[in-house]
Design a protein around this motif. Sequence first.
Motif, PDB file in Angstrom:
ATOM      1  N   GLY A  29       0.818  -1.213   0.000  1.00  0.00           N
ATOM      2  CA  GLY A  29       0.000   0.000   0.000  1.00  0.00           C
ATOM      3  C   GLY A  29       0.847   1.256   0.000  1.00  0.00           C
TER       4      GLY A  29
ATOM      5  N   GLY B 150      -5.085   2.546  -7.381  1.00  0.00           N
ATOM      6  CA  GLY B 150      -6.246   3.037  -6.652  1.00  0.00           C
ATOM      7  C   GLY B 150      -6.509   2.259  -5.388  1.00  0.00           C
ATOM      8  N   ALA B 151      -7.651   2.576  -4.792  1.00  0.00           N
ATOM      9  CA  ALA B 151      -8.076   1.900  -3.565  1.00  0.00           C
ATOM     10  C   ALA B 151      -8.588   0.510  -3.944  1.00  0.00           C
TER      11      ALA B 151
ATOM     12  N   TYR C 103     -12.112   6.235  -6.788  1.00  0.00           N
ATOM     13  CA  TYR C 103     -10.649   6.096  -6.785  1.00  0.00           C
ATOM     14  C   TYR C 103     -10.178   4.650  -6.708  1.00  0.00           C
ATOM     15  N   GLN C 104     -10.963   3.744  -7.309  1.00  0.00           N
ATOM     16  CA  GLN C 104     -10.453   2.385  -7.512  1.00  0.00           C
ATOM     17  C   GLN C 104      -9.437   2.384  -8.652  1.00  0.00           C
TER      18      GLN C 104
ATOM     19  N   PHE D  70      -5.968   6.902  -9.262  1.00  0.00           N
ATOM     20  CA  PHE D  70      -5.376   7.571  -8.100  1.00  0.00           C
ATOM     21  C   PHE D  70      -4.211   8.400  -8.654  1.00  0.00           C
TER      22      PHE D  70
ATOM     23  N   TYR E  60      -3.277  13.174  -2.478  1.00  0.00           N
ATOM     24  CA  TYR E  60      -4.441  13.365  -1.599  1.00  0.00           C
ATOM     25  C   TYR E  60      -4.953  14.800  -1.701  1.00  0.00           C
TER      26      TYR E  60
ATOM     27  N   PHE F  46      -9.275   7.916   4.166  1.00  0.00           N
ATOM     28  CA  PHE F  46      -8.586   6.708   3.692  1.00  0.00           C
ATOM     29  C   PHE F  46      -8.032   5.900   4.866  1.00  0.00           C
TER      30      PHE F  46
ATOM     31  N   ASP G 175      -8.998   2.092   5.684  1.00  0.00           N
ATOM     32  CA  ASP G 175      -7.924   1.116   5.840  1.00  0.00           C
ATOM     33  C   ASP G 175      -8.035   0.410   7.198  1.00  0.00           C
TER      34      ASP G 175
ATOM     35  N   ILE H 242     -10.899  -1.136   2.711  1.00  0.00           N
ATOM     36  CA  ILE H 242      -9.965  -1.283   1.594  1.00  0.00           C
ATOM     37  C   ILE H 242      -8.779  -2.103   2.095  1.00  0.00           C
TER      38      ILE H 242
ATOM     39  N   ILE I  87      -4.151   1.076  -0.833  1.00  0.00           N
ATOM     40  CA  ILE I  87      -4.181   1.919  -2.033  1.00  0.00           C
ATOM     41  C   ILE I  87      -2.875   1.631  -2.748  1.00  0.00           C
TER      42      ILE I  87
END
Lengths: 160, 152
Positions: free
Chosen positions: A18, A57-58, B13-14, B17, B24, B42, B46, B51, B54
């Motif tokens: 991540g 992305g997420a 934002y899948q 990004f 951000y 986010f 997380d 999610i 990212i």
Amino acid sequence: MPVLDAIDLAIMRATQAGLPLTPEPYQSLATQLGLTADDVMKRMQYMADLGIIRRIGAVPNHYKLGYRFNGMTVWNVPDAYIDELGQKVGALDFVSHCYHRPRHLPHWPYNLFAMVHGKTQLDVDRQIASIAAILGDHNLGSDVLYSTKILKKTGFRSGI
Amino acid sequence: MLTPLHKRLLNDYQRDFPLSPTPYQDIALELGVSEEDVIDAFVELDEQDVITRIGPVIPPNRIGVSTLAAIAVPETELEAVAQIISAYPEVNHNYEREHRFNLWFVVIAADAQHLAQVLADIEQQTGYPVMSLPLMEDYFIDLSFKLDLHDD
């Protein structure tokens, strides 16, 4: 396939857990790897242009979002039609992954895999019916394997 | 509970990004909120495991080689065998599924030789044959999975 150098691979390894949730995440990565933020971004853009990165992305956790019925649907379709049919199934908006994999006879007759996700059993049943309708007479047999437990799931590709 | 900002971030934002020095901040400008709001949201997503991360998503076999493998294990040994398999760093997913083949896992290795070694090692450690089903074609069409984020 384009060759990635050691720096590209180091960037991919560093991002698999991540991106940092800090104002300048690429700078954080760059510092960690002894690069500049510009290097990191340019190399990631290059890998995205080549399709080595599919998207940035997420990554949602379907299960946490209420998609508790996650089925691996598997189908036996004639090899001559699998590419045409696979593309149609892969285009369905409830299918997250769609792959051609080898059969493993006699235990495993299925060659088309499509992952479906629903909030209820009924949702998934409808999705499976939609796939079956697309396959029509080419559907020589199918099964659905529901996950009962996620024993390990990590985006981290530590094998690379 | 997801806030409207959480939902926007999840839906929009899948992909895409920003690859910019301050991603951000860029998202914050697009959504009309502060950079801190975006980062906090986010972090919450997380922490709640909504999610997994990212970052860049890599299609199968673009870096290294992988396979989907399955093993049929008696119920009484399932947990022990699952633990052996999950312990391999090369295994990045391991799911229990309702089927005679009841453990399904993805193995990723740097090259084909290492992948074969890991599979052989798993067979030896568990005492069960592994069925390996490497990807032959990926029918991915680039529409992200559409999330239904209505509260229910």
